[in-house]
Design a protein around this motif. Sequence first.
Motif, short mmCIF file in Angstrom:
data_model
loop_
_atom_site.label_atom_id
_atom_site.label_comp_id
_atom_site.label_asym_id
_atom_site.label_seq_id
_atom_site.Cartn_x
_atom_site.Cartn_y
_atom_site.Cartn_z
N ASP A 33 6.88 10.16 -7.99
CA ASP A 33 5.45 9.99 -7.74
C ASP A 33 5.20 10.35 -6.29
O ASP A 33 5.57 9.61 -5.38
CB ASP A 33 5.11 8.51 -8.03
CG ASP A 33 3.66 8.12 -7.80
OD1 ASP A 33 3.05 8.59 -6.83
OD2 ASP A 33 3.15 7.30 -8.60
N GLY A 42 -0.48 11.70 -4.44
CA GLY A 42 -1.49 10.67 -4.26
C GLY A 42 -2.78 11.12 -3.60
O GLY A 42 -3.43 10.34 -2.90
N ASN A 88 -6.69 11.98 -3.15
CA ASN A 88 -7.84 11.34 -3.74
C ASN A 88 -8.87 12.39 -4.10
O ASN A 88 -9.26 13.21 -3.28
CB ASN A 88 -8.40 10.31 -2.78
CG ASN A 88 -7.36 9.24 -2.49
OD1 ASN A 88 -6.76 8.68 -3.41
ND2 ASN A 88 -7.09 8.99 -1.22
N HIS A 99 -1.37 13.01 3.53
CA HIS A 99 -0.81 13.44 2.24
C HIS A 99 0.30 14.46 2.42
O HIS A 99 1.04 14.76 1.49
CB HIS A 99 -1.91 14.03 1.37
CG HIS A 99 -2.95 13.02 0.97
ND1 HIS A 99 -4.26 13.11 1.36
CD2 HIS A 99 -2.85 11.87 0.26
CE1 HIS A 99 -4.94 12.07 0.89
NE2 HIS A 99 -4.11 11.29 0.22
N HIS A 148 -0.12 11.85 -9.37
CA HIS A 148 -0.80 10.55 -9.33
C HIS A 148 -2.09 10.59 -8.49
O HIS A 148 -2.19 9.95 -7.43
CB HIS A 148 0.13 9.45 -8.82
CG HIS A 148 -0.36 8.08 -9.18
ND1 HIS A 148 -0.34 7.60 -10.45
CD2 HIS A 148 -0.93 7.10 -8.43
CE1 HIS A 148 -0.85 6.38 -10.47
NE2 HIS A 148 -1.24 6.05 -9.27
N GLY A 193 -5.69 9.96 -7.05
CA GLY A 193 -6.57 8.81 -6.86
C GLY A 193 -7.93 9.17 -7.43
O GLY A 193 -8.76 9.74 -6.74
N GLU A 234 -4.90 8.06 -11.73
CA GLU A 234 -5.11 6.62 -11.96
C GLU A 234 -5.95 6.40 -13.22
O GLU A 234 -5.74 5.43 -13.95
CB GLU A 234 -5.80 6.00 -10.74
CG GLU A 234 -4.92 6.02 -9.50
CD GLU A 234 -5.63 5.53 -8.23
OE1 GLU A 234 -4.97 5.46 -7.19
OE2 GLU A 234 -6.84 5.23 -8.28
N TYR A 245 -5.94 -1.52 -7.58
CA TYR A 245 -4.88 -0.53 -7.32
C TYR A 245 -3.58 -0.98 -8.02
O TYR A 245 -2.93 -0.20 -8.71
CB TYR A 245 -4.71 -0.47 -5.80
CG TYR A 245 -3.80 0.59 -5.24
CD1 TYR A 245 -3.81 1.90 -5.71
CD2 TYR A 245 -2.93 0.29 -4.18
CE1 TYR A 245 -2.99 2.87 -5.14
CE2 TYR A 245 -2.11 1.25 -3.60
CZ TYR A 245 -2.14 2.54 -4.08
OH TYR A 245 -1.32 3.48 -3.52
N ASP A 254 -1.32 0.84 -10.97
CA ASP A 254 0.08 1.21 -10.81
C ASP A 254 0.95 0.59 -11.91
O ASP A 254 1.88 1.22 -12.41
CB ASP A 254 0.59 0.83 -9.41
CG ASP A 254 0.59 2.03 -8.47
OD1 ASP A 254 0.99 3.12 -8.91
OD2 ASP A 254 0.17 1.88 -7.31
N TYR A 270 8.84 6.39 -5.70
CA TYR A 270 7.50 6.49 -5.12
C TYR A 270 7.61 6.95 -3.69
O TYR A 270 8.23 6.27 -2.87
CB TYR A 270 6.80 5.13 -5.16
CG TYR A 270 6.51 4.61 -6.55
CD1 TYR A 270 7.51 4.00 -7.31
CD2 TYR A 270 5.24 4.74 -7.10
CE1 TYR A 270 7.24 3.52 -8.59
CE2 TYR A 270 4.96 4.27 -8.39
CZ TYR A 270 5.96 3.67 -9.12
OH TYR A 270 5.70 3.21 -10.38
N VAL A 311 5.64 7.22 -0.71
CA VAL A 311 4.35 6.73 -0.22
C VAL A 311 4.53 6.20 1.21
O VAL A 311 5.63 5.79 1.60
CB VAL A 311 3.81 5.59 -1.14
CG1 VAL A 311 2.44 5.11 -0.67
CG2 VAL A 311 3.74 6.03 -2.60
N GLN A 320 2.79 0.72 2.76
CA GLN A 320 2.54 0.15 1.43
C GLN A 320 3.78 -0.54 0.86
O GLN A 320 3.84 -0.84 -0.34
CB GLN A 320 2.04 1.23 0.47
CG GLN A 320 0.67 1.77 0.85
CD GLN A 320 0.03 2.62 -0.26
OE1 GLN A 320 0.30 2.44 -1.44
NE2 GLN A 320 -0.82 3.55 0.14
N PHE A 322 4.34 -2.40 -2.86
CA PHE A 322 5.25 -1.93 -3.90
C PHE A 322 6.30 -2.99 -4.27
O PHE A 322 6.73 -3.05 -5.41
CB PHE A 322 5.89 -0.59 -3.52
CG PHE A 322 5.00 0.57 -3.87
CD1 PHE A 322 4.87 1.01 -5.18
CD2 PHE A 322 4.23 1.21 -2.91
CE1 PHE A 322 4.02 2.05 -5.53
CE2 PHE A 322 3.36 2.24 -3.24
CZ PHE A 322 3.26 2.67 -4.56
N1 ARG Z 1 -3.95 7.58 -3.43
C1 ARG Z 1 -3.19 6.76 -2.57
C2 ARG Z 1 -3.62 6.98 -1.11
O1 ARG Z 1 -4.22 8.00 -0.78
C3 ARG Z 1 -1.72 7.00 -2.66
C4 ARG Z 1 -1.10 6.77 -4.02
C5 ARG Z 1 0.36 6.50 -3.95
N2 ARG Z 1 1.02 6.36 -5.25
C6 ARG Z 1 0.94 5.29 -6.00
N3 ARG Z 1 1.55 5.27 -7.17
N4 ARG Z 1 0.29 4.22 -5.64
O2 ARG Z 1 -3.35 6.13 -0.28
#
Ligand code: ARG
Length: 595
Positions: A120, A123, A125, A134, A160, A162, A271, A325, A329, A347, A349, A353, A357
Amino acid sequence: MKKMIDLITAEVTDAFTACGYDSVYGRATLSNRPDLCEFQCNGAMAAAKQYKKAPFLIADEVAAKLAENPMFSMAESVKPGFLNLKIEESFLADYVAGMQEDDGRFGCEKTAHPKTILIDYGGPNVAKPLHVGHLRSAIIGESVKRIGRFAGHNMIGDVHLGDWGLQMGLIITELKTRRPGLVYFDEAYAGEYPEDAPFTIAELEEIYPTASKKSKEDEAYKEAAMQATFELQQGRRGYKALLAHILDVSVNDLKRNYENLAVSFELWKGESDAQPYIPDMVQKMKEDGFAYLSDGALVVDVKEDTDTKEIPPCMILKSDGASLYNTTDLATIVWRMRDYHPDEIIYVVDKRQELYFTQVFRCARKTGLVGADTRLTFLGFGTMNGRDGKPFKTREGGVMRLEHLVDGINEEMLKKIMENRKTKENLDIGEEEAGETARVIALAAIKYGDLSNQAGKDYIFDIERFTSFEGNTGPYILYTIVRIKSILGKYHGLGKDENGAVIGAAHSKSEKDLMLVLSQFNAVMETACEETAPHKVCAYIYDLSNAFNTFYHETKIMSEENECVQKSYIRLLTLTRSVLETCIDLLGFSAPERM
Ligand code: ARG
């Protein structure tokens, strides 16, 4: 092929046992004193305790045994009890020649236990442009995916998106304000909706920030956006049709952006795809007694006795019943397990975060969404900072759009290439080729600059350093590859060929050093994959490039008179180029023909 270090360890182990010592002491490692030896073994130091004997006496015996072994050109015992080893040139050459025979794998075997690994990363948006945040996810995730695939795993990348949340309600609300007559807002409408979106990507990118700004200043506007989000989530037809348009337009744009970064995804799920799984999932968590109401919200406890810091419960539904959120997930894990049953989900990320997680993973495990045979891995990355040590921003202090960042580096690179058009080979580089080459080198500069740092660490995005053709940079690696290509081109341009030749024993220290680095390829790839550590591949190709360039400066390749020797050189160059090219492909970039 067996790893070089294992072959050496096997011989040293035999020597220890032949002298009457336990085999555990025979482990060899790469030398930490390359000025003295190539490999070393410190086993005699440890054996001394067990056999109550001075370590150098043991090392002497083992060294004497190894001196008879044709695999080593030097086996020395050094006080107080180290074993210093050098391998025989012809043994090394055979090994490296074996790598060349092993088409495309260079001695690196595929894993005996292939796993299905879902990764993953991305992410982005929807309706918001990609920003530098990103970038790291895309760069690291893509490389980890390619490294895993090279090792023989079934790697599945998921972007994935957003695409579920207030931003959708905001866009709908702004659109409604501007064009209330659109059929999507007519609740009585029962017909088909138009196929074409009522906006372009440029409009969409303008609509969202406008709406977001308004919602911060105007409470009623915000209410309206939240209401629209809610209605969309409840399945209002017209809004769902708009969501589909928003997705369509954004995804096309995102694909183009990712393509420019040489990043691609197997799955373009978002999502929103997880939403249908939420009701059953929540129901089951309640029935099984895991989820309970706390201050009106539905939560699952995830703290463990061994925790040293407080891990708050994982919230499943807000008090108004809305999902979060977390919920998304968790529900995403539901379909990932059902459709792919992965052995692992990684993941990639932002490391900020991490706690989030931890909660999601524990909740998924506790409630049985994943079983013991599925690993959940958080690969958190640090922040990309500007030269001032603060998160990377535009000159005006705003969030830097990814496209603008990349454009800036492309320009920087183009300037360098135009300046570089001095050498014979580069004189005729035209504008078009220069532009294309600039993009190729810029991508290497960005990706190598990022990947050469351990993912978890923050790093400074230093354009000047990253774009330099010297030092530990992407362009330096490309320069090395281009240099090799140019020599090979000259050699073949003379009508010569190296057909039938194999790499022979090294003629110099620098040639042997180059072979030694080459021979580490399989071991490096194995560790990089096991530790999801692209930075190890970077460190390796930097070493390899340095070893090659030293060899190149000390060796007359084109003017070598002995044809056999020259052919062997050409073979060695070809292998070096192939290994470098394989590595940069695993890092997610490529080399130009000239630069
Ligand atoms: N869309 C989220 C962001 O811009 C990141 C997503 C990360 N992946 C996940 N499975 N939560 O912060």
